[in-house]
Design an enzyme around this catalytic site. Sequence first.
Site, mmCIF file in Angstrom:
data_model
loop_
_atom_site.group_PDB
_atom_site.id
_atom_site.type_symbol
_atom_site.label_atom_id
_atom_site.label_comp_id
_atom_site.label_asym_id
_atom_site.label_seq_id
_atom_site.Cartn_x
_atom_site.Cartn_y
_atom_site.Cartn_z
ATOM 1 N N ASP A 44 -70.641 40.394 70.629
ATOM 2 C CA ASP A 44 -71.187 39.047 70.795
ATOM 3 C C ASP A 44 -71.244 38.618 72.260
ATOM 4 O OD1 ASP A 44 -68.340 39.139 70.592
ATOM 5 O OD2 ASP A 44 -68.262 36.965 70.394
ATOM 6 N N GLU B 24 -66.057 38.208 68.601
ATOM 7 C CA GLU B 24 -64.751 38.322 69.252
ATOM 8 C C GLU B 24 -64.412 37.047 70.008
ATOM 9 O OE1 GLU B 24 -61.793 38.592 72.102
ATOM 10 O OE2 GLU B 24 -63.873 38.549 72.779
#
Length: 435
Positions: free
Chosen positions: A103, A169
Amino acid sequence: MKKNLLFAVLFYSVCIASAQNTTLKTKVSKKAESLESKVIAWRRDFHQNPELGNREFKTGEKIATYLRSLGIEVQTGVAKTGVVGILKGGKPGPVVALRADIDALPIKERVNIAFASKAEGEYNGKIVPIMHACGHDTHIAILMGTAEILASIKNDLKGTVKFIFQPAEEGPPEGEEGGAELMIKEGVLTNPKVDVIFGLHINAQTEVGKIKYRPKGTMAASDWFTIKIMGKQTHGAYPWLGVDPIVTASQIVMGLQTIISRNVNITESAAVVSVGQINAGVRSNVIPEELIMNGTIRSLDNKVQQLVHDRVKQIATAIAESAGATADVTITNKTGITYNDPSLTEKMLPTLQAVGGKENVLLAPAVTGAEDFSFYQEKIPGLYFFLGGAPKGKPIAETAAHHTPDFYIDESSFVLGMKVMSNLTLDYMEMNIKK
């Protein structure tokens, strides 16, 4: 005579195994070097097309498509947008997991590069610019390269590899689950059961060619707190008729700073308490009734973590009471301590040194940043290390920090990243052969 013959047979077998392992590692090294341009191209594509946590749809699709092309079994939609690849080796052995986060962050890029991000997306109800400002794009590319390397020697692998491409994350959107915690909840460490996990993080404050590691607590636990202060609203011209939550909050902010300076034994373990948001009021001449402040707590020891939690609550409530206000404190655990299993770290350190060069593998101080890799380490032994990404010769003080618009990574670090991840896998399998 029989003993001598047995010894000779064993010695011969060890020599053959050693030669085979050396040949395999030579193949890995050459393959990693041949993949450099391909991995750089992947990284630039991911960098130019970033996606936020739980929204990594195109990112996940690209990863899955490539893993399938390598003949790797692929699972998609894990923890919403995550991808898991399973590579079964030609010989029995342990299950090794390798993890990359995928991400990006809601940050506007300011770096002058041809593949700079111009992407936007929705973050908690707002349209924001998006950037890979922490290096997750490099993690994806390095792990994809590692997957190709290990797939090319599949028949020689003494075990199974799980490639975990993890979303969110940096944290899922408000009101959603996500990240490592959700991947574990959905069974990423089972079927087949994972024995060990390895992960790396590119680091813009470490020179290319260097590797940093630390046994035990290497990154901090991250807790978020909210303090809601209730006072009594009044006209700004007549403060004595009310109870000012803003003045109360100011005193609480200063009081919280004494936790680290006066309560935590900083010679044993570091900790941080930071207030990041204060929201109150609608007009300059009105003292509001309510104020909300938000902040973070970082700690590297469970006892220190509990001490800080207790003191935040005590200080906030006591100062509020002394002002005639009330304070309601909520603390939420976000991630645990990224804890490198000491035994595993000791066993794998020779691998790091063999691949990177002993002089380039450095014992590092703990980091007060946090990583949800910690959730995996709470379940199984894990090793998490840092890969240098700062240009050689550039003063580290001049390199932009992670999570900033000027964050920059030198791409010449990628080959070393692939070599290390591949060799950790091979060496762990060799140490833990299952018969």
